[in-house]
Design a protein around this motif. Structure first.
Motif, PDB file in Angstrom:
ATOM      1  N   ALA A 216       0.865  -1.177   0.000  1.00  0.00           N
ATOM      2  CA  ALA A 216       0.000   0.000   0.000  1.00  0.00           C
ATOM      3  C   ALA A 216       0.901   1.226   0.000  1.00  0.00           C
ATOM      4  N   SER A 220      -2.646   5.484  -1.558  1.00  0.00           N
ATOM      5  CA  SER A 220      -3.528   4.353  -1.860  1.00  0.00           C
ATOM      6  C   SER A 220      -4.990   4.641  -1.536  1.00  0.00           C
ATOM      7  N   THR A 221      -5.237   5.559  -0.620  1.00  0.00           N
ATOM      8  CA  THR A 221      -6.626   5.923  -0.363  1.00  0.00           C
ATOM      9  C   THR A 221      -7.281   6.409  -1.646  1.00  0.00           C
ATOM     10  N   ARG A 225      -4.642   0.279  -3.451  1.00  0.00           N
ATOM     11  CA  ARG A 225      -3.502  -0.554  -3.097  1.00  0.00           C
ATOM     12  C   ARG A 225      -2.996  -1.269  -4.355  1.00  0.00           C
ATOM     13  N   HIS A 454      -4.663   5.149   5.585  1.00  0.00           N
ATOM     14  CA  HIS A 454      -5.371   4.541   4.461  1.00  0.00           C
ATOM     15  C   HIS A 454      -6.830   4.396   4.847  1.00  0.00           C
ATOM     16  N   HIS A 500       0.244  -3.080   5.477  1.00  0.00           N
ATOM     17  CA  HIS A 500       1.034  -2.811   4.279  1.00  0.00           C
ATOM     18  C   HIS A 500       2.483  -3.249   4.328  1.00  0.00           C
TER      19      HIS A 500
END
Lengths: 548, 548
Positions: A216, A220-221, A225, A454, A500
């Protein structure tokens, strides 16, 4: 080609180290009893205790025949630089020169076919294989575990460094596994695209490593990912290659891509992946707030994510991380100014949230405005774009601070989890308390930082940074106690053992508690089909240790 | 409880059948040589050839002890109604009363523990198990294949029909596998939430079926496929239960949830799933256009999806599907009016696109406006909300038309795939051509409809409906030729053998071409760990036939 991009004893490259600032020193002294004046530099390369290479010369000759003499390396510099990742125990061992394992040789294939050949040879010759991308694992994922095999080699992906194809219509890029983050972004951005996958290791890690570890990144938000962005891949295994065609989605049974993504080199060596890419956004806009406490910030983040606001970056620091960040990243004047301003606004235990919106200019403006109206209801005090920009500027620097602190007598450990929103508050409390108790019990009280980085509609990640005074001579035992306390709290509190960083050796003891023994047996059985003799990355993931 | 919701011989419930409209009749007559006046009703239930139940009475007694006598059923009505899904060959066999397989009994457990017990019993007694949700499979997924076992039973999930928990904070719902679509939506919407998972089978299919088959629904473009929405699950296996905790995301190796999602009953019986839910949108807004051709429509869709517009429903019909839809769904007057209007605008081969935006009122307005400006560049002629509303109104009706056509001498087959955008145009051509040639070769020319209904940044799905005149007495051979031609074109053209119907028995012959024999071996090895004797849904997915 012949060595990783990182310096052998620590993170990254020389020239990026900086001092621990006075304010940060004060915090660590107060909370951890950090002694002044300690200086423990790393040993010299020639003083590293390196086990003799046990690779039989006949086997070495076969490798040389397959890839060329110059691409089989067993000199000290190469072996040491492929011997460990960059976890805390890795750094402790590297700095003290007490390597317990190292590859007997490092091989550098230049094509899929050469990787296939090498794996077949290794299977024949009973040689364990550790795939090596950038060497940034923080979970023991590239430890050169020989196990019961005749020898152990690292196979470096350094020469598989081509971008094979950019499909501009389908927004995908097919990339060889050894391409490093910055090289990929440079090539993509030159054509107007971005993968926008920025793990903290971005500068020194590879596409293959990302895919193998279900990485991640800090964006990645917004951008997903790596497991959400793999559309197809190729993996060399001791039993031959597996090729999984590129598809946006399928209902043809369990998706095989999702068994190879996160396989950590235990099934084979991922040599190519086809990844979803994005057009470079026309506008990016940061925004920042301070909240009166972590819970208000988390509630604001939850509402933003669940309302479909689509943050591209979101990072909420708890009280400790906010205090430490203010002390370490800015000037003392800035820190005092900010704290005075916040006190005047009633915030005595501020928690910093930075977010970023990527998109078209009008879209970014609209989302920022929507975000601000949500945060207002959660008592956030807006500070505009500057704190976010400052965080971005420093976002790859923290690992250098870890090297510095290790030299000055501290340990620094990081770990992360994720959980449903309804469990986050309890879990946050339990992990912090677990770590603090374990460290206090050893007489080395910890200072624990946490952030959310995230977001998902159903939950979020929690990322921890822990500082404590080194237990000189017992650093590994100290780390084990810390890691165990945190991991127990995570699995007991309903979190995942890692959000992650992958499993490697370090998280393996807790994988059964999270996913069950049955799952491990299924994974081992699947592995046996592609790797019947078990040469692929022994001692990791489903075959990792059952205790630290 | 004791019978599926659908009538035993066809789709759905009585009272929803309607005639083939004159315009549609004309099209099918012209293209397929459809003969008038055919009437081939289904046989009566008592005339269905049903193999004798071979369940030993001692085993039956053990089942009865486990779940209660009344929950072990082997009467004709129950056995027939659990004997087949709703694929074309299923319907041909059911209507003619020539069932080749049927479960020897149907069991109705009421709890996870009862499912566990039954699976252990079945393993002990060498009884094959077919999990049964709503019975809507169109790929032979619930065929009662006995194989080499002593008997075969269906295990109905009808009594596992509770909604266990709605976590309003985390936006998840934990649901038993036997909950039917409408019941779930009713319960969720009463509290302001929705899963918004609407496969065409929605009214008659269950959560467990969706998860087991990696289902996609008509709103999956907006709300995600089921595999994207499973956060945790519980699966009973012959070797005991597997429980996978709820997590928004994890890097702890390959995600085990993704091996059970899509496992089609071959690993065990999914008894519970925790699914991501959404708040019911405050506004929904449909919009519709006609394009001069399929390619312009696809290009518009691609741009809308890749620009981040986030369509919640998107469905683009090709020329044939548009023509057939206009003829079947509206009145003759409407059809002629629309066609005249479009001709005046220069559209002689119109392709209909309907979309829907869900969200807040202002958001929906903004996206509609953005969508319109994109479509304008692709020569779409806007028709406002009405065609979309009309499509929604009829969206669950097509399978009833299939029953009607089967009675009147036609076959109707559906299939789907997905592919990267760069391959869609060629694939669309190749599949249509492959089907047309295969059917023409048999003297039953086909009329092939296609639509795009699921969008991804990297590609889309293609869904086919095929009409042809029945080859009376050779309908199954005719179907095999059709299915084979389509499947060859799909796997050779880079598509996936199924985008939303699962593998079952029907797609199994093409799974190796798509995913490779190695993957099948890995799946079989994983299965052997939870189902060592192979009782779970034999003959499907990784153990399906290697030819039709």
């Amino acid at each position: 080609m012949d060595k990783p991009r990182m310096r052998w004893w620590g993170w990254g490259e020389d020239g990026h180290d900086g001092p621990v600032k006075p304010g940060a020193k004060m915090i660590l002294s107060k909370h951890c009893g950090w002694p002044a004046g300690v200086d423990r530099p790393h040993v010299a390369l020639e003083d590293v205790e390196l086990p003799e290479s046990v690779l039989p010369s006949a086997v070495r000759a076969r490798f040389a025949e397959a890839v060329g003499e110059e691409f089989v390396r067993d000199d000290r510099a190469v072996r040491v630089s492929h011997a460990a990742g960059r976890s805390l125990p890795d750094l402790i061992r590297l700095r003290s020169g007490e390597l317990v394992t190292a590859p007997d040789a490092v091989l550098y294939p230049a094509s899929n076919a050469e990787v296939d050949t090498l794996l077949a040879l290794c299977a024949e010759e009973s040689v364990a294989v550790v795939p090596f991308g950038g060497g940034t694992s923080v979970v023991g994922g590239i430890d050169a575990v020989r196990g019961e095999f005749a020898a152990v080699v690292s196979i470096s992906l350094a020469r598989l460094d081509r971008i094979i194809d950019i499909d501009e219509e389908s927004l995908t890029a097919t990339v060889q596994a050894g391409v490093f983050g910055p090289d990929l972004e440079e090539a993509l951005q030159a054509r107007g695209f971005t993968l926008a996958h920025y793990p903290q290791s971005f500068e020194f890690s590879t596409v293959g490593g990302w895919v193998a570890t279900r990485s991640a990144g800090q964006q990645s938000t917004g951008y997903g990912r790596i497991d959400e962005n793999v559309c197809g891949l190729r993996c060399s295994t001791p039993n031959g290659p597996v090729e999984l065609r590129t598809t946006p989605a399928t209902a043809a049974g369990p998706n095989p891509r999702q068994l190879f993504v996160g396989s950590e080199g235990t099934l084979g060596i991922i040599t190519e992946a086809t990844l979803r890419i994005h057009r470079v956004p026309k506008a990016v806009q940061g925004d920042s707030w301070f909240f009166p406490d972590f819970e208000s910030g988390a509630a604001a983040l939850r509402e933003m994510e669940q309302s479909g606001l689509h943050l591209d970056i979101a990072r909420l620091s708890d009280v400790n991380e906010t205090a430490f960040g203010l002390a370490q990243l800015g000037s003392e004047l800035q820190r005092k100014g900010v704290l005075a301003y916040l006190r005047a606004r009633g915030l005595t235990t501020p928690c910093l949230l930075v977010v970023r919106y990527d998109g078209t200019p009008s879209d970014v403006r609209a989302r920022r405005s929507q975000g601000r109206s949500i945060v207002r209801r959660h008592k956030g005090v807006n500070l505009g774009a500057v704190p976010e920009a400052s965080w971005e500027k420093h976002r790859f620097s923290t690992p250098y601070l870890r090297d510095q602190l290790l030299r000055e007598g501290m340990i620094v450990e990081t770990m992360e989890t994720s959980a449903p929103w309804s469990k986050v508050e309890d879990l946050h409390g339990a992990i912090g308390a677990g770590i603090e108790k374990a460290m206090a019990d050893r007489g080395t009280p910890a200072f624990v930082l946490c952030h959310v980085s995230h977001l998902y509609a159903t939950g979020c990640s929690l990322y921890y940074t822990v500082f404590a005074k080194q237990e000189v001579g017992a650093e590994i035992a100290q780390w084990k106690a810390l890691k165990s306390a945190a991991s127990e709290a995570i699995v007991n509190g309903g979190g995942t053992i890692t959000h992650h960083h992958a499993v490697g050796t370090d998280h393996a003891p807790w994988l059964p508690a999270e996913a069950g023994q049955m799952w491990l047996r299924m994974l081992r059985a699947a592995k046996a089909e592609v790797d019947p003799t078990g040469i692929m990355n022994p001692g990791k993931l489903m075959n990792g240790p059952d205790r630290l």
